[in-house]
Design an enzyme around this catalytic site. Sequence first.
Site, PDB file in Angstrom:
ATOM      1  CB  SER A 150     -10.201  -4.585 -11.649  1.00 37.35           C
ATOM      2  OG  SER A 150     -11.552  -4.149 -11.691  1.00 37.35           O
ATOM      3  CE1 TYR A 163     -11.744  -9.831 -13.004  1.00 39.82           C
ATOM      4  CE2 TYR A 163     -12.518  -7.795 -12.002  1.00 39.82           C
ATOM      5  CZ  TYR A 163     -11.779  -8.445 -12.970  1.00 39.82           C
ATOM      6  OH  TYR A 163     -11.078  -7.708 -13.889  1.00 39.82           O
TER       7      TYR A 163
END
Lengths: 255, 80
Positions: A150, A163
């Site tokens: 990501s 995350y």
Amino acid sequence: MAWRSEPPLLAGRAALVTGSSRGIGEAIARALAAHGADVALHGLHDPEALTAQAAALAAEFGVRTLALVGDVADPAAVKGWFQTLFAQWKRLDVLVNNAGVMEGALLGMATPAMIDRVIDVNTKGAIHVLQAGARLMTRHHRGSIINVTSILGTQGGAGQAVYAASKAALLGLTWSAAKELAPQGVRVNAIAPGYIDTDLVRALPPAVQAERAAAIAMGRVGTPADVAGVALFLASDLAAYVTGQVIGCDGGLRA
Amino acid sequence: MSQPRDRLRAAFRTALGLAGDAAVDDLAYRAVPQWDSVAHMQLVATIEAEFDIMLDTDDVIAMSSFAVACTIVGKHGVAI
């Protein structure tokens, strides 16, 4: 993907895409199948729905499909999927490590349970799957492993420390596995999607969505198909000399 | 078709880059320069391909000699 090659780019290849019941994973699975690959779908739960999805994909593109259900954080489940893959197809040429959970929390509000779950799925799960996948690929001295990380893993983001950490770990995994597996003909790369129109980001508050969309240089939110195009390139022989790379797919977004 | 034990010997010679007539029955992990950690994974892949089996991670770690490899391959249904 609108364009085609003849013979199909991935004809005769076998692929596994984790987290492919929806979103980016589903788009990648479709792209691989559309270009001739046999595709094993994977989802966390709902075997009936995943089996129906696999059957529909097989009917649409004339490829073989499998439906594998369970938690990537469970090493025994992962082992079972690869035993199934081995029994059914005897090979694996493309592995897309896409399964993940996105849970945001400010640093002071991230609970131990939330930290464990995010790291267990996004990081440890990816390692379990890559370990097993690499073993099948090295038999044939060929393969492409694609870790879906990501932009938060490459640039960080407020409220996303856990995350982001879980996805940043995939960068080290990618670089190290690329070096270790290159002599055996297995390439390992990563894709770092930016702001992509999926259920995960649609769940964000509208104000946050608008703020993020405004930060995209290309002026539009990405689509799962945008990410699938990069995955297709990395999966194919078009990327035969590409390994250990992290390719952004973010329209010029700066997190 | 060669006997399974001969096929396993051949797999060792191929994966470790040993001469075709090299004795392997007494080989142990890291006892010879050719059997290092990288070659070990190549050896695992060669054995899996030769016998069409899939070893567990525990097997990979435990396979410390030719004799142990015989036991592990036997565990996966090969009459060795």
